[in-house]
Motif scaffolding. Structure first.
Motif, PDB file in Angstrom:
ATOM      1  N   ILE A  10       0.834  -1.203   0.000  1.00 19.56           N
ATOM      2  CA  ILE A  10       0.000   0.000   0.000  1.00 19.56           C
ATOM      3  C   ILE A  10       0.867   1.251   0.000  1.00 19.56           C
ATOM      4  CG2 ILE A  10      -1.627   1.339   1.406  1.00 19.56           C
ATOM      5  CD1 ILE A  10      -2.881  -1.361   2.233  1.00 19.56           C
ATOM      6  N   PHE A  11       1.894   1.253   0.842  1.00 20.43           N
ATOM      7  CA  PHE A  11       2.792   2.403   0.912  1.00 20.43           C
ATOM      8  C   PHE A  11       3.498   2.639  -0.427  1.00 20.43           C
ATOM      9  CE2 PHE A  11       6.953   4.312   1.819  1.00 20.43           C
ATOM     10  CZ  PHE A  11       6.532   5.487   2.432  1.00 20.43           C
ATOM     11  N   ALA A  12       3.944   1.560  -1.075  1.00 15.03           N
ATOM     12  CA  ALA A  12       4.645   1.697  -2.354  1.00 15.03           C
ATOM     13  C   ALA A  12       3.735   2.253  -3.440  1.00 15.03           C
ATOM     14  CB  ALA A  12       5.210   0.341  -2.780  1.00 15.03           C
ATOM     15  N   VAL A  13       2.520   1.747  -3.523  1.00 11.32           N
ATOM     16  CA  VAL A  13       1.598   2.212  -4.562  1.00 11.32           C
ATOM     17  C   VAL A  13       1.181   3.661  -4.307  1.00 11.32           C
ATOM     18  CG1 VAL A  13      -0.677   1.859  -5.594  1.00 11.32           C
ATOM     19  CG2 VAL A  13       0.803  -0.097  -5.164  1.00 11.32           C
ATOM     20  N   ILE A  14       0.879   3.991  -3.060  1.00 10.75           N
ATOM     21  CA  ILE A  14       0.490   5.373  -2.746  1.00 10.75           C
ATOM     22  C   ILE A  14       1.650   6.328  -3.020  1.00 10.75           C
ATOM     23  CG2 ILE A  14      -0.091   6.933  -0.848  1.00 10.75           C
ATOM     24  CD1 ILE A  14      -1.879   4.721   0.263  1.00 10.75           C
ATOM     25  N   SER A  15       2.854   5.940  -2.643  1.00 13.53           N
ATOM     26  CA  SER A  15       4.026   6.785  -2.904  1.00 13.53           C
ATOM     27  C   SER A  15       4.234   6.989  -4.396  1.00 13.53           C
ATOM     28  CB  SER A  15       5.281   6.158  -2.301  1.00 13.53           C
ATOM     29  OG  SER A  15       5.166   6.036  -0.923  1.00 13.53           O
ATOM     30  N   GLY A  16       4.079   5.929  -5.166  1.00 14.85           N
ATOM     31  CA  GLY A  16       4.239   6.044  -6.611  1.00 14.85           C
ATOM     32  C   GLY A  16       3.202   6.939  -7.256  1.00 14.85           C
ATOM     33  N   VAL A  17       1.963   6.829  -6.801  1.00 10.99           N
ATOM     34  CA  VAL A  17       0.896   7.673  -7.343  1.00 10.99           C
ATOM     35  C   VAL A  17       1.132   9.131  -6.973  1.00 10.99           C
ATOM     36  CG1 VAL A  17      -1.568   8.198  -7.176  1.00 10.99           C
ATOM     37  CG2 VAL A  17      -0.821   5.845  -7.493  1.00 10.99           C
ATOM     38  N   ILE A  18       1.499   9.375  -5.727  1.00 11.45           N
ATOM     39  CA  ILE A  18       1.780  10.758  -5.307  1.00 11.45           C
ATOM     40  C   ILE A  18       2.959  11.317  -6.104  1.00 11.45           C
ATOM     41  CG2 ILE A  18       2.641  12.171  -3.387  1.00 11.45           C
ATOM     42  CD1 ILE A  18       0.923  10.413  -1.532  1.00 11.45           C
ATOM     43  N   GLY A  19       3.975  10.491  -6.311  1.00  9.16           N
ATOM     44  CA  GLY A  19       5.135  10.933  -7.077  1.00  9.16           C
ATOM     45  C   GLY A  19       4.843  11.200  -8.544  1.00  9.16           C
ATOM     46  N   SER A  20       3.818  10.571  -9.081  1.00 11.72           N
ATOM     47  CA  SER A  20       3.490  10.773 -10.495  1.00 11.72           C
ATOM     48  C   SER A  20       2.440  11.859 -10.712  1.00 11.72           C
ATOM     49  CB  SER A  20       3.010   9.463 -11.110  1.00 11.72           C
ATOM     50  OG  SER A  20       1.758   9.103 -10.588  1.00 11.72           O
TER      51      SER A  20
END
Length: 87
Positions: free
Chosen positions: A58-68
């Motif tokens: 969850i943390f990885a996907v949320i971080s990736g979405v926020i970063g994009s």
């Protein structure tokens, strides 16, 4: 307007896909490393629980979405030809 929405959505979808792929690769790698550590150090306890795996995913996907978000908003606000020129 429709192009901007499609471009924004496609960049976010690509981000989620790449994050999910990265999560799968890291989960597999962590299992291999955990087994190697158990073989090398039999008395050492290595615990990778499902709860931690879910949190990490969850943390990885949320971080990736926020970063994009910023690049996708920036690309959506450009001229379509300009936005695709550097792809």
């Amino acid at each position: 307007l429709e192009f901007r929405r499609v471009l924004f959505r496609s960049i976010l979808q690509e981000s989620v896909f790449l994050c999910a792929l990265g999560v799968l690769i890291v989960f597999g790698t962590s299992q291999v490393i955990a087994r190697a550590v158990k073989v090398a150090f039999p008395t050492l306890v290595v615990m990778i629980t499902g709860d931690w795996m879910v949190r990490a995913a969850i943390f990885a996907v949320i971080s990736g979405v926020i970063g994009s978000l910023y690049p996708s908003i920036k690309a959506a606000n450009q001229d379509p030809i300009e936005a695709l020129a550097y792809e």
